[in-house]
Every structure is written in C-alpha cells, then in structure tokens.
Design an enzyme around this catalytic site. Structure first.
Site, PDB file in Angstrom:
ATOM      1  N   ARG A 109       0.722  -1.428   0.034  1.00  0.00           N
ATOM      2  CA  ARG A 109      -0.226   0.086   0.082  1.00  0.00           C
ATOM      3  C   ARG A 109       0.885   1.282  -0.056  1.00  0.00           C
ATOM      4  O   ARG A 109       0.443   2.161  -0.660  1.00  0.00           O
ATOM      5  CB  ARG A 109      -0.819  -0.060   1.225  1.00  0.00           C
ATOM      6  CG  ARG A 109      -2.473   0.393   0.874  1.00  0.00           C
ATOM      7  CD  ARG A 109      -3.354   0.015   2.064  1.00  0.00           C
ATOM      8  NE  ARG A 109      -3.295   1.225   2.930  1.00  0.00           N
ATOM      9  CZ  ARG A 109      -4.094   2.469   2.760  1.00  0.00           C
ATOM     10  NH1 ARG A 109      -4.431   2.802   1.714  1.00  0.00           N
ATOM     11  NH2 ARG A 109      -3.700   3.115   3.701  1.00  0.00           N
ATOM     12  N   ARG A 154      -2.441  10.501   7.419  1.00  0.00           N
ATOM     13  CA  ARG A 154      -1.141  10.919   6.978  1.00  0.00           C
ATOM     14  C   ARG A 154      -1.171  11.998   6.185  1.00  0.00           C
ATOM     15  O   ARG A 154      -0.126  12.752   5.933  1.00  0.00           O
ATOM     16  CB  ARG A 154      -0.351   9.729   6.415  1.00  0.00           C
ATOM     17  CG  ARG A 154      -0.310   8.576   7.125  1.00  0.00           C
ATOM     18  CD  ARG A 154       0.223   7.613   6.103  1.00  0.00           C
ATOM     19  NE  ARG A 154      -0.254   6.078   6.718  1.00  0.00           N
ATOM     20  CZ  ARG A 154      -1.434   5.245   6.534  1.00  0.00           C
ATOM     21  NH1 ARG A 154      -2.245   6.068   5.796  1.00  0.00           N
ATOM     22  NH2 ARG A 154      -1.542   4.264   7.263  1.00  0.00           N
ATOM     23  N   LYS A 196      11.318   7.196  14.634  1.00  0.00           N
ATOM     24  CA  LYS A 196      11.466   5.913  13.645  1.00  0.00           C
ATOM     25  C   LYS A 196      11.434   6.942  12.197  1.00  0.00           C
ATOM     26  O   LYS A 196      12.609   6.404  11.487  1.00  0.00           O
ATOM     27  CB  LYS A 196      10.339   5.175  13.781  1.00  0.00           C
ATOM     28  CG  LYS A 196      10.535   4.048  13.018  1.00  0.00           C
ATOM     29  CD  LYS A 196      10.132   3.806  11.662  1.00  0.00           C
ATOM     30  CE  LYS A 196      10.330   2.830  10.655  1.00  0.00           C
ATOM     31  NZ  LYS A 196       9.871   3.066   9.226  1.00  0.00           N
ATOM     32  N   PRO A 213      17.078   2.961  12.522  1.00  0.00           N
ATOM     33  CA  PRO A 213      15.250   2.887  12.715  1.00  0.00           C
ATOM     34  C   PRO A 213      14.958   1.822  13.488  1.00  0.00           C
ATOM     35  O   PRO A 213      15.253   0.448  13.029  1.00  0.00           O
ATOM     36  CB  PRO A 213      14.777   3.093  11.161  1.00  0.00           C
ATOM     37  CG  PRO A 213      15.947   3.359  10.534  1.00  0.00           C
ATOM     38  CD  PRO A 213      17.171   2.816  11.095  1.00  0.00           C
ATOM     39  N   ASP A 215      11.621   0.029  14.289  1.00  0.00           N
ATOM     40  CA  ASP A 215      10.107  -0.307  14.069  1.00  0.00           C
ATOM     41  C   ASP A 215       9.495  -1.488  14.816  1.00  0.00           C
ATOM     42  O   ASP A 215      10.692  -2.103  15.330  1.00  0.00           O
ATOM     43  CB  ASP A 215       9.998  -0.442  12.365  1.00  0.00           C
ATOM     44  CG  ASP A 215      10.663  -1.931  11.890  1.00  0.00           C
ATOM     45  OD1 ASP A 215      11.499  -2.272  12.463  1.00  0.00           O
ATOM     46  OD2 ASP A 215       9.815  -2.510  11.191  1.00  0.00           O
TER      47      ASP A 215
END
Length: 263
Positions: A109, A154, A196, A213, A215
């Site tokens: 996506r 977002r 992040k 990073p 996650d």
DNA sequence: GACCAGGTATTGC
DNA sequence: GCAATACATGGT
C-alpha cells in the site's frame, strides 16, 4: 533460495519506487531519472556517476560485512541471508515523505500511495513515469487532495512536512552538518515525524549510516536476537546492520514464533 | 467483521 | 515518564 543481488537491495524495504519485472530485473525512478536495471546491465548502469552514487558504490561493503560477521553470530546469519544489500542514496525529501506514509501501513500500500502521489503531482519524466513531487508542490495542497490518493490520516503530516521543507524551516543541507542527535531532534519537529521516521530519513535520505530505525520488526529482533544490546553495539555502520536484520526478520518471521514456543 | 500494516500525537495517570 | 487510544485505508 537464491535472491539476486539487485533484489536484495531494491526489495529489502528501503525504497518504494522500483518494480520487479517477471525476469527479475527492475524498472523504476530515482532522482527524477528512469532506469531499467538487471544483473546483466548493473555494472554498466553504475558507470554513470549518478547511479554509482545512488547504489553507494564508493563504500566497502565487503569489509563492513566482514566486521559484522566477526561481531556476532546472529548478525552473521542475517548478513548471510541477503549479503548484497546496500544502503541507497535516496533524496532526503523523498525518504522523509515516503516514511511518513509508511507508518501503520504495509509495503504494497505504501508503494501504491507513492505511485499515485507521483503520477498526480510529480514532474513528468521518461516513459510516462513521474519524478517524486517537489515539496513546494505538495505544500500547496489540501488534506482532501491527499485523502483522494488514499493517504488517510497521514495527509496532514505530508502537507506539514512539505511546508516546512519548502520554506526552509527544515533544511537538509544544514542538517547534514549536524550531529545525529541534533538532526534527529530537528526532524521530529515535523508533525508525523517521530524517532522512527526521523531515523529513516537520516539513514535512507541523508546516508547517515549510524542511524538505526527501530520499527516493530527491529524491536522484536533486538529483543529476541540481540538481548541487552543497543544500536551502538553495531558500530558506525549500525544502519547497515539494521537493514540486514530487518530484512532477515521480515523474511523469516518464524524465528520469533519458535522463540515464543520455548518460553 | 475483526485484525493487521517499517508510527505518531494526544491524553490521562 | 509511560500506557492507552485514535488516526484512514485496503487487504486477509
């Protein structure tokens, strides 16, 4: 279980604008340029200065891998899984915007949203492809314009980021010369950019290879594979180690379930 | 239909 | 400080 070297780099989750073709080659865009890259023509492609930079051809990955393998047996395992990963030199704005979109989202996506964003607002380039939209362009949009593309919650984050970058309040050129922690702090002033996404921007967009990073996958991996360790353990190329570990973890999720059974 | 996806901002203790 | 929750959206 052979993955070609190109796929290891372009399909390991650090970039979103490359499409894997049926024959294993890739077509995509970077820096406003279109390319079709395969195992066969890779050496030729990176004779071009831009692509050599993009693929980070100046860094000694052989030596770095060797260091990693000496450092820890599980890191060695992650390296062995996809040894040819390289950290690309992406554009900072594109990296920041892409990883804002990545939050609470899946890779398929993310790629779809970015593709629609480019088609709608990016400069037209070769073969009907479009460059990544300039921040100035996105700064003038309304939430609604981005909701149409499926950006969801977002949308306002992207617009705030675009405004701050285009007006110079976030200046990647200035951030480049700052200590990591300071640059990170400055980046998190943008709405929708937390630790992040800031680290992704630094690692993938500004080539700060010590950025790491964290996650959900990396948190899991650190807990089960490297308990008690912090990013500093991996040294000044921690970001590269992160990419090896991330891709290995994503591709082998069973390693976490096995661990859960033992507990 | 609930649950998940490379998080973050906000709120309440 | 730290846990809980909402935030759009599309795919299993």
């Amino acid at each position: 279980m052979e993955r070609n070297a190109l796929a290891q780099t372009l399909d390991c989750g650090q970039c979103f604008r490359w499409k894997r073709e049926a024959d294993g080659s890739f077509t995509g865009m970077a820096g406003g340029r279109w390319a079709h890259i395969s195992e066969d023509n890779f050496a030729d492609v990176v004779k071009d200065k831009f692509w050599a930079g993009y693929f980070d051809m100046g860094l000694d990955y052989v030596g770095i891998r060797l260091e990693f393998c000496r450092l820890d047996p599980l890191l060695e395992k992650a390296v062995a899984f996809a040894p040819d990963i390289r950290i690309l030199n992406q554009e900072p704005w594109e990296a920041m915007c892409s990883f804002i979109i990545s939050q609470c989202n899946n890779i398929g996506r993310i790629k779809g949203i970015i593709s629609r964003l480019c088609t709608a607002y990016g400069e037209e380039a070769e073969n009907g492809m479009h460059a990544f939209p300039l921040p100035e362009k996105l700064a003038s949009l309304k939430d609604e314009d981005l909701l149409r593309l499926g950006c969801g919650f977002r949308a306002p984050y992207i617009i705030d980021a675009a405004r701050r970058v285009s007006c110079g309040s976030v200046d990647f050129g200035v951030l480049k010369g700052m200590p990591l922690a300071e640059a990170r702090k400055k980046l998190t002033c943008v709405r929708g950019v937390g630790p992040k996404v800031a680290d992704c921007t630094l690692l993938y967009g500004m080539h700060r290879l010590e950025a790491f990073p964290m996650d959900v996958w990396m948190k899991r991996a650190m807990k089960t594979l490297f308990p008690g360790r912090t990013p500093e353990f991996f040294g000044r190329y921690a970001g590269i180690a992160q990419q090896y570990i991330y891709y290995y973890s994503r591709s082998n999720p069973q390693i976490f379930k096995e661990d859960a059974l033992k507990a």
